[in-house]
Motif scaffolding. Sequence first.
Motif, PDB file in Angstrom:
ATOM      1  N   LYS A  63      16.119  -8.436  60.963  1.00 60.51           N
ATOM      2  CA  LYS A  63      16.671  -8.674  59.745  1.00 60.51           C
ATOM      3  C   LYS A  63      14.979  -7.466  58.926  1.00 60.51           C
ATOM      4  CE  LYS A  63      13.603 -12.045  58.664  1.00 60.51           C
ATOM      5  NZ  LYS A  63      12.672 -13.374  57.827  1.00 60.51           N
ATOM      6  N   ASP A  75      12.560 -11.209  52.417  1.00 59.33           N
ATOM      7  CA  ASP A  75      13.114 -10.263  53.131  1.00 59.33           C
ATOM      8  C   ASP A  75      14.321  -9.651  52.414  1.00 59.33           C
ATOM      9  OD1 ASP A  75      12.342 -11.710  54.971  1.00 59.33           O
ATOM     10  OD2 ASP A  75      14.043 -13.577  54.671  1.00 59.33           O
ATOM     11  N   SER A  77      17.172  -8.236  54.283  1.00 59.61           N
ATOM     12  CA  SER A  77      18.164  -9.296  54.682  1.00 59.61           C
ATOM     13  C   SER A  77      17.882 -10.928  55.326  1.00 59.61           C
ATOM     14  CB  SER A  77      18.791  -7.943  56.066  1.00 59.61           C
ATOM     15  OG  SER A  77      17.598  -7.935  56.535  1.00 59.61           O
ATOM     16  N   ALA A  93      22.237  -2.778  55.883  1.00 59.06           N
ATOM     17  CA  ALA A  93      21.916  -3.725  54.960  1.00 59.06           C
ATOM     18  C   ALA A  93      22.931  -4.255  53.715  1.00 59.06           C
ATOM     19  CB  ALA A  93      20.992  -3.914  54.473  1.00 59.06           C
ATOM     20  N   THR A  94      23.194  -5.085  53.057  1.00 58.01           N
ATOM     21  CA  THR A  94      24.732  -4.897  52.284  1.00 58.01           C
ATOM     22  C   THR A  94      23.590  -4.938  50.660  1.00 58.01           C
ATOM     23  OG1 THR A  94      24.385  -7.417  51.711  1.00 58.01           O
ATOM     24  CG2 THR A  94      26.085  -6.451  53.360  1.00 58.01           C
ATOM     25  N   ASP A  99      22.332 -12.121  52.932  1.00 60.11           N
ATOM     26  CA  ASP A  99      23.150 -11.396  53.565  1.00 60.11           C
ATOM     27  C   ASP A  99      23.439 -11.099  54.785  1.00 60.11           C
ATOM     28  OD1 ASP A  99      25.457 -11.895  52.118  1.00 60.11           O
ATOM     29  OD2 ASP A  99      25.875  -9.857  51.741  1.00 60.11           O
ATOM     30  N   LEU A 101      21.734  -8.778  58.140  1.00 61.26           N
ATOM     31  CA  LEU A 101      21.913  -7.129  58.145  1.00 61.26           C
ATOM     32  C   LEU A 101      23.100  -7.040  59.458  1.00 61.26           C
ATOM     33  CD1 LEU A 101      20.223  -4.507  58.349  1.00 61.26           C
ATOM     34  CD2 LEU A 101      19.254  -5.258  60.825  1.00 61.26           C
TER      35      LEU A 101
END
Length: 153
Positions: A63, A75, A77, A93-94, A99, A101
Amino acid sequence: MTTMIQGDQLRTLLLGTRVDRATATLPQTATGSLFTVAGGRVLVTSIVGEVTVAVQNQANNTKLVATPTTGSVNDLSATVDVANLGVGGLLGATGLAGDALVKSTGGGVSNLRNPVVVAIGAIGLSCAASNTGSVKWSITYIPLDNGASVTAA
């Protein structure tokens, strides 16, 4: 006379400044710094990794994280297993910490739908295992504070 906007100029207008980090091996059951944020907060508009040396076929939950100089690790992701990701595989990544990765075997990968504000500190890659493999990273950002910048770690 018509002035044409070149590709790099358009990218800068839409996404901000790009910083590339040379390929490097995956962190070994640790978090490794990818980029350093200095001088103030930045708005990360995209971040993508490309596998340059295949990742071995062993589970490795991976991540993106932000480690501020003041405060706790956050974090960027959730984890994804990067086991057996081949050369040309992509990671993105979003923009939502919950969410995973996003990974792809190449050709295309989702990227930030939600730009992320990152404080002074480091943007890193956290790996749960010790896998062979190497990834190069690119990030685009817009300074939110005067004098803020991002450099490859």
